[in-house]
Design an enzyme around this catalytic site. Sequence first.
Site, short mmCIF file in Angstrom:
data_model
loop_
_atom_site.label_atom_id
_atom_site.label_comp_id
_atom_site.label_asym_id
_atom_site.label_seq_id
_atom_site.Cartn_x
_atom_site.Cartn_y
_atom_site.Cartn_z
N GLU A 108 0.80 -0.93 0.04
CA GLU A 108 0.02 -0.07 -0.03
C GLU A 108 0.73 1.47 -0.03
O GLU A 108 0.54 2.27 -0.47
CB GLU A 108 -0.97 -0.18 1.24
CG GLU A 108 -1.68 1.12 1.81
CD GLU A 108 -1.00 1.91 2.59
OE1 GLU A 108 -1.32 3.27 2.58
OE2 GLU A 108 -0.22 1.39 3.35
N GLN A 129 -3.53 5.15 17.25
CA GLN A 129 -3.37 3.88 16.83
C GLN A 129 -1.82 3.54 17.05
O GLN A 129 -1.55 2.25 17.18
CB GLN A 129 -3.77 3.82 15.38
CG GLN A 129 -3.69 2.45 14.62
CD GLN A 129 -3.83 2.73 13.19
OE1 GLN A 129 -2.68 3.05 12.54
NE2 GLN A 129 -4.94 2.67 12.46
N HIS A 182 -4.37 -2.52 2.69
CA HIS A 182 -3.69 -2.32 3.83
C HIS A 182 -3.32 -3.42 4.85
O HIS A 182 -2.38 -3.42 5.43
CB HIS A 182 -4.70 -1.33 4.81
CG HIS A 182 -4.54 0.17 4.41
ND1 HIS A 182 -5.28 0.74 3.59
CD2 HIS A 182 -3.77 1.14 5.19
CE1 HIS A 182 -4.88 2.02 3.52
NE2 HIS A 182 -3.98 2.37 4.64
#
Lengths: 336, 531
Positions: free
Chosen positions: A10, A100, A306
Site C-alpha cells: 500500500e 493507533q 492495508h
Amino acid sequence: MLHIDGSQGEGGGQILRTALSMSMITGTEVKLENIRAGRQKPGLMRQHLACVNAAKAICNAQVSGAKAGSTSVMFKPGAIQAGDYEFSVGTAGSTMLIFQTVLPALIQTDSISRLSFHGGTHNMLAPSYDFVAEAMLAVLKPMGIQVEMKLKRHGFYPQGGGQWSALIHPAKNIKRLKLIDAGDLIKQQAVITSSNLPEHIALREINEIKQCIDWSDKEIQNQLVRSMGSGNIVSLRLYYQNCTEVIECVGKIGVSAERVARSSITDLKRYRSSKAVIGEHLADQLMLPMAIGKGGVFRTLKPSQHSWTNREVIHQFIDKRFKFEKLGKDYWEIRL
Amino acid sequence: MKTVAISLLGTTLDQRGKRKKRWEKWRPTISLCQQEDLLIDRLELLFQPQYQRIADVVTEDIRQISPETEVCQHHIEFDDPWDFESVYSQLHDFSRRYQFDRDKENYLIHITTGTHVAQICLYLLTEANYLPGQLIQTSPSNSINNQLGTYQIIDLDLSKYDQIASRFSREHDEGTSYLKGGINTNNKQFNKVIAQLEKVSINSSDPILLTGPTGAGKSQLAKRIYQLKQHRGQIQGKLVEVNCATLRGDNAMSALFGHKKGAFTGASTQRAGLLLEADNGILFLDEIGELGTDEQAMLLRAIEDKNFMPFGSDSSVSSNFQLIAGTNRNLFKDSINGKFREDLLARINLWTYRLPALKERMEDMEVNLDFELERFTQKAGALVSFNKNSRSQYLKFAHSPEAIWKANFRDLNASVTRMATLADGGRITQNVVKDEIERLKNDWSFSTQDKNPINITAHYLNDDIHVSLDLFEHIHLAGVIQVCRHAKSMAEAGRTLFNQSREQKKSQNDSHRLKQYLGKYHLEFNKIRDR
C-alpha cells in the site's frame, strides 16, 4: 537493525505506524526507507511526523530523519513509559492515527496512561473518533484492552482543532481473539453530524438514508456540534451481540449531501450482504493487537491492500505470518 | 533544524470572512501554517499596532490549526505602508534587531502578504542577505474545495535551478569568452583568472589590478572588461587609457586631473583631464608604478572620495570611474622603498590578477597563433595561412626552450605580422618560417632576460668549438660579443674593451687585438655585427 521498505504494498503511512508500534513493543531498532515513495508528496507529512514524535515521546527513542518531507527515518526505541501525554497535529492530521500508533505500546506497561489529543478527529482517509470509540474498542475489550475515550470538540478537515482524551489501562495479557459470528443485531443507528453548515445538508442526508434503507426516525440522529471550521459526517452503526460496525462517509465541498449519504449506504449494503463480522477498515487494525497477543481468528470482507501490507510488515518483526483464507464471495478468514 | 517563517500580517487577505465564515476563505498566513508537508515551528508575525485585533485572531487560529507552531508577534510602525523608504527602513531595522540563529533555524520569508512595496522590500532584504532565508509564497488553490492553498519556496540562489543555471553558465561562458577575446584558451591558471575576473567585472566596480610581464595582454584585457560591462549595460561612460610612463611633471597632473586656464605657464586653455573624461566609465592606468608620488596621492583621493582638485583650481570636481591599473613591476617592493604609496597600493590591491607570460601558457600557443593570423587576415583583407609543414615547424620552435617570447604577445603579434606580410599568395612557407625563427633567435639572444653566456656564444660559434669551451671562456666571449654588437666599428669596440691598457699605452692597436681574440674562436667582427 531492521530495514523496512516504506514503498511496499500500500506504500503509505500505515507501514510507518505499524513499524513504529512493532519497533517499540519488540525493542527492535528500525530503519524505514522510501517512506511514501510513490505518493504525490513523498516522505513524511506532518501527521506522520506527529506519529514519529509521539512514539519517540512514549519510549524515549533515539530518532533521526524526523522532519517534514523526510523519506528515511531511523528509530531506536527505549523503554516504553506509561504516563500523561499530549499529542498535537496541525493541518487536521488525524489524531486517531497517533492513537493507533501508541496504543499497542502503552498497554504493554504496568500503569495507566492519560493522553490528550489536539488535531483532526473526523478525517476522510483515517478512522474517525466514533469508529475507534464504537467499533474498535468493542472488539478490543473482549481481548482485555480497556480504553476510555472522551471527545471535547470535533476536528474536521481542513481546520482540525479537535480535542479529545483517552485513558489507557495496561493490558499485558492480551486474550486470543475469536470472531466467527457477529451474533444478533441489537440496534442500528444513523448519526448525522454537522458543524457550522446550513441545516438543509443534514436534512437531505437523512432524507436519502430514509429512501434507501428503511430505518425509523428513532434510529436516525441529527446532531449539531461545535468545531473550528465546518464539517459533516454520516455515520451508520450496527450493534451486534459480538461486535459493532461503524460505516462512515465524510462530507466535503463539491460533493452533494445525497452522494455522501449514498456512499455510506453502499458500504453498509456490502457489509450486510456478506457473512463477514469485521468490516474492511477494522480488519487491518486488529492484526497488531493479535500479533502482540495470543493471535486469534476473525472473519471479514475481502482484505484491503492495508491488511496485506500490514501482514508483511508485522512478519518482519515476528516469526509468524497471518493466514488469509477466502471462504466465499467477499468473505475471508484472517488467522494467526 | 527548526523552520521559522517571517510574515507580515495581511490586513486584507488574512482578515477575509467574518466569524466562522473565515474558515471558508483562503488566508495566506493561516495557509502557510496549514501545509501538510511543511511544518513551521515558529512564525514571526509582523504588523502595525492598529491591527492588533486581526493579529490576535490569526494567532489564535494558527494555535488551533497548527498546535506545533509558536507564533511571536512583532509591532512594526510604517508611517505609510506604500512608502518605500519608510517600509524598507522599518523592515531593515527589524532584520538587524532580530537574532538569527542560522545553525539551528531555517528561515522562510513569506512574501504573499503586505503591500507590494513591502513585498519588494522583503525581497530586497532577502536578496541582500539581511533576511538570511528563502522566500516563500502561498497561493489559493484552483479547486473550490480546498481553502488550504499551496505554497512555493523560492530559492534566490539561481544556480539551484537547472534551466536558469544553464542559462547562467551560457552567459558566464559568453562573458569569459569575451574576456579572452574569443580565444579558446587551455591554460588552467589563465582560465581561472578569467573566470573570476568575469564575475568581478559584472558584480563589482572596485579597482582591479592587472599584473604580469609586458605584452602579457593587460591592456587588451582592460579593453575586454570595458566591453563586457558595456555589453551588460553596466556602464555608460568611456574607456580612458593612459600609460603612466608617458606622464611627467606638470603635464602628468594636468593630464590626469585637468587644470584651470592659467594654472601654469602654457595653460592657456582649460583642460578637463582624464579622470573626468572617464566619468561613469573605466580609467585604465597602465604602468601605474611609473606614476609620481604627488599624482599617486591625488589619485588615491579621487578613488576614495570620487572627488579631486584640478590643477590650479580651488574647487573640487567629482568623477565616478572604475579604475583598472596595470603594472609589470613589483609594487610591494616599490612600496617598501617608498617609490609607491602604500595606501594607494592597499586601495588598488583588492582584485589583483597576474596575467601569465606567453611562455607560461604554452598550451595556448596554437590558439593564439590562429588568433593573430585571423587578426592579420581581417586587417589585410586577405586570407593568410601556413602550410602544414611550416606550421608545425613554427610551433615546434615556439614551444622550444630557445623561444623565450620576451615581449610575450607583442612578440607573437610582431612575428605573425612579419610572416604574413612576407607570405606570397597568402601562404607562409617553410622558408619564411625559417627566416623568422632566425630573426627571433637573434632578437632574443641579446635580450636582457637571456643572460646565460653559453646561450649567447651558441649563436656565433660553430658547435665543435662551442662544446669545447670552459664556462670561463664563454663568459669572456659573451661579454665581448655584446660589446661588438653595440659598437659602430671594430675600432670603437676595441677602445671599449681595452680601455685601461689603452690609457697606459700598453697596447697600440686595439682593433688588432680584438681581431686576434675573435680569430681564436673563428669569429669575425663584421659577421657578429651582421647576425
